[in-house]
Design a protein around this motif. Structure first.
Motif, short mmCIF file in Angstrom:
data_model
loop_
_atom_site.label_atom_id
_atom_site.label_comp_id
_atom_site.label_asym_id
_atom_site.label_seq_id
_atom_site.Cartn_x
_atom_site.Cartn_y
_atom_site.Cartn_z
N LEU A 22 0.84 -1.19 0.00
CA LEU A 22 0.00 0.00 0.00
C LEU A 22 0.87 1.23 0.00
CD1 LEU A 22 -3.26 0.67 1.88
CD2 LEU A 22 -1.51 2.42 1.82
N ALA A 23 0.51 2.20 -0.83
CA ALA A 23 1.25 3.46 -0.85
C ALA A 23 0.28 4.61 -1.07
CB ALA A 23 2.30 3.46 -1.96
N MET A 24 0.64 5.78 -0.53
CA MET A 24 -0.13 6.99 -0.80
C MET A 24 0.87 8.06 -1.21
SD MET A 24 -1.32 7.55 3.10
CE MET A 24 -0.21 7.27 4.47
N VAL A 25 0.57 8.74 -2.31
CA VAL A 25 1.51 9.70 -2.88
C VAL A 25 0.74 10.94 -3.32
CG1 VAL A 25 3.15 7.96 -3.64
CG2 VAL A 25 1.31 8.63 -5.16
N ALA A 26 1.49 12.05 -3.43
CA ALA A 26 0.88 13.28 -3.91
C ALA A 26 0.75 13.27 -5.42
CB ALA A 26 1.71 14.48 -3.45
N THR A 27 1.66 12.56 -6.08
CA THR A 27 1.62 12.51 -7.55
C THR A 27 2.11 11.16 -8.02
OG1 THR A 27 2.43 13.52 -9.58
CG2 THR A 27 3.92 13.52 -7.72
N LEU A 28 1.57 10.71 -9.15
CA LEU A 28 1.94 9.37 -9.63
C LEU A 28 3.24 9.43 -10.42
CD1 LEU A 28 -1.11 7.31 -10.81
CD2 LEU A 28 0.54 6.79 -9.07
N TRP A 29 4.34 9.57 -9.72
CA TRP A 29 5.65 9.67 -10.37
C TRP A 29 5.97 8.46 -11.21
CZ3 TRP A 29 8.23 5.53 -8.54
CH2 TRP A 29 7.79 5.01 -7.32
N TYR A 77 -4.39 12.95 -0.22
CA TYR A 77 -3.31 12.62 -1.15
C TYR A 77 -3.89 12.39 -2.55
CZ TYR A 77 -0.19 12.10 2.84
OH TYR A 77 0.56 12.34 3.95
N ARG A 78 -3.06 12.63 -3.54
CA ARG A 78 -3.53 12.51 -4.92
C ARG A 78 -3.92 11.07 -5.26
NH1 ARG A 78 -2.14 14.72 -10.09
NH2 ARG A 78 -3.63 13.85 -11.56
N THR A 79 -3.07 10.11 -4.88
CA THR A 79 -3.25 8.74 -5.33
C THR A 79 -2.78 7.77 -4.26
OG1 THR A 79 -2.89 9.37 -7.64
CG2 THR A 79 -2.58 7.05 -7.11
N GLU A 80 -3.41 6.62 -4.20
CA GLU A 80 -2.92 5.52 -3.38
C GLU A 80 -3.45 4.20 -3.94
OE1 GLU A 80 -4.31 5.60 0.72
OE2 GLU A 80 -6.08 6.74 0.08
N TRP A 81 -2.84 3.11 -3.48
CA TRP A 81 -3.26 1.81 -3.98
C TRP A 81 -3.09 0.72 -2.93
CZ3 TRP A 81 0.84 4.57 -6.05
CH2 TRP A 81 2.13 4.06 -5.81
N TRP A 82 -3.89 -0.33 -3.08
CA TRP A 82 -3.84 -1.54 -2.25
C TRP A 82 -3.59 -2.70 -3.21
CZ3 TRP A 82 -7.00 2.54 -1.99
CH2 TRP A 82 -7.19 3.18 -0.76
N TYR A 83 -2.44 -3.31 -3.14
CA TYR A 83 -1.97 -4.22 -4.19
C TYR A 83 -1.74 -5.60 -3.58
CZ TYR A 83 0.71 -5.42 -8.42
OH TYR A 83 1.15 -5.97 -9.59
N TYR A 84 -2.63 -6.54 -3.90
CA TYR A 84 -2.48 -7.92 -3.45
C TYR A 84 -1.93 -8.78 -4.58
CZ TYR A 84 -5.42 -6.94 0.63
OH TYR A 84 -5.92 -6.44 1.81
N THR A 85 -0.91 -9.57 -4.27
CA THR A 85 -0.38 -10.51 -5.24
C THR A 85 0.04 -11.77 -4.51
OG1 THR A 85 1.30 -10.85 -6.96
CG2 THR A 85 1.94 -9.51 -5.08
N ALA A 217 8.16 11.66 -2.70
CA ALA A 217 8.23 10.43 -1.91
C ALA A 217 6.83 9.87 -1.75
CB ALA A 217 8.84 10.71 -0.54
N SER A 218 6.75 8.68 -1.19
CA SER A 218 5.47 8.08 -0.86
C SER A 218 5.57 7.45 0.52
CB SER A 218 5.08 7.01 -1.89
OG SER A 218 6.01 5.94 -1.86
N TYR A 219 4.43 7.34 1.19
CA TYR A 219 4.35 6.49 2.36
C TYR A 219 4.04 5.08 1.86
CZ TYR A 219 4.28 10.59 5.36
OH TYR A 219 4.61 11.75 6.01
N TYR A 220 4.82 4.10 2.30
CA TYR A 220 4.73 2.78 1.67
C TYR A 220 5.00 1.70 2.71
CZ TYR A 220 4.64 0.34 -2.87
OH TYR A 220 4.28 -0.39 -3.96
N TYR A 221 4.14 0.68 2.71
CA TYR A 221 4.37 -0.47 3.58
C TYR A 221 3.87 -1.73 2.90
CZ TYR A 221 -0.61 -0.23 4.96
OH TYR A 221 -1.99 -0.20 4.94
N SER A 222 4.34 -2.86 3.39
CA SER A 222 3.93 -4.17 2.87
C SER A 222 3.51 -5.05 4.04
CB SER A 222 5.07 -4.86 2.12
OG SER A 222 5.53 -4.08 1.05
#
Length: 234
Positions: A22-29, A77-85, A217-222
């Motif tokens: 999961l990450a939350m960012v201000a812009t999708l770099w 925040y502009r964008t974030e995602w929850w990514y399961y794999t 930067a982004s806030y990011y954890y797994s």
């Protein structure tokens, strides 16, 4: 049993391990290089890859993440995602892979959204991607959905944890497991995840820097090594 060429799906019991990112960012770099090759008429790509980030919150401070609060959405925040794999295997040893990702993006910064009384009015757009790979038969199935973050169509909540786009969802159960559910015309999953480790913070206490400028930067954890049981259909 009949498989992909049949009109019937076969649900196979499986087990394996899953990772949530999961990450939350201000812009999708990370998206801009991809978006450059997309048609300019693609409104979703334009919304994701736009350069304007003024007015959005930015990832600046290490150690800012708190749980369970930060399992949910961060609309500032502009964008974030929850990514399961994950990698899955039946009791007979047949291998599958899957991916279920939920994205949220804001169409306007906080305080600049259009106002009104409609239950469908929102500045938050959610979309999701779902894929299953049948390793043995070398087949790949994928689908996607889009919905506005209003009227119960899509959203992300922290307590209890629940992320959804239409009928695709990751949802915390009363016993602490997380249920993943998604279905397309060719594949489906119904999986139950049990975390075995606490969240792993990326970068500097969860602040993952992408460049020298503050806020790049982004806030990011797994959440890694989640045990999973459930069914897959192809």
């Amino acid at each position: 049993m009949r498989f992909a060429m049949s009109s019937r799906r076969v649900l196979l019991p499986l087990f394996g391990v899953v990772v949530l990112l999961l990450a939350m960012v201000a812009t999708l770099w990370w998206h801009r290089s991809q978006a450059a090759d997309e048609p300019r008429g693609n409104a979703i790509v334009e919304a994701l890859s736009g350069e304007e980030v003024g007015g959005y919150a930015r990832a600046l401070t290490p150690g800012a993440l708190q749980f369970p609060r930060d399992l949910g959405a961060h609309p500032d925040y502009r964008t974030e995602w929850w990514y399961y794999t994950g990698n899955l295997e039946t009791q007979e040893g047949r291998e599958f892979g899957f991916q279920l990702t939920f994205f949220r993006t804001a169409l306007a910064p906080p305080g600049r959204s259009a106002t009104g009384t409609s239950a469908f009015r929102t500045s938050q757009i959610y979309f999701a991607h779902f894929a299953v790979s049948d390793v043995e038969r070398e087949r790949f199935f994928q689908d996607e959905q889009f919905a506005r973050g209003a009227a119960g169509l899509a959203g992300a909540e922290a307590v209890p944890y629940h992320v959804w786009v239409n009928d695709w969802a990751a949802q915390e159960l009363k016993d602490g497991r997380v249920a993943l559910q998604a279905q397309s015309e060719e594949a489906e999953i119904m999986l139950y995840l049990t975390p075995t480790l606490p969240p792993v913070l990326h970068g500097d206490e969860g602040l993952s820097r992408k460049g020298a400028r503050p806020g790049n930067a982004s806030y990011y954890y797994s959440i890694v090594r989640q045990e999973v049981r459930g069914e897959v259909g192809v």
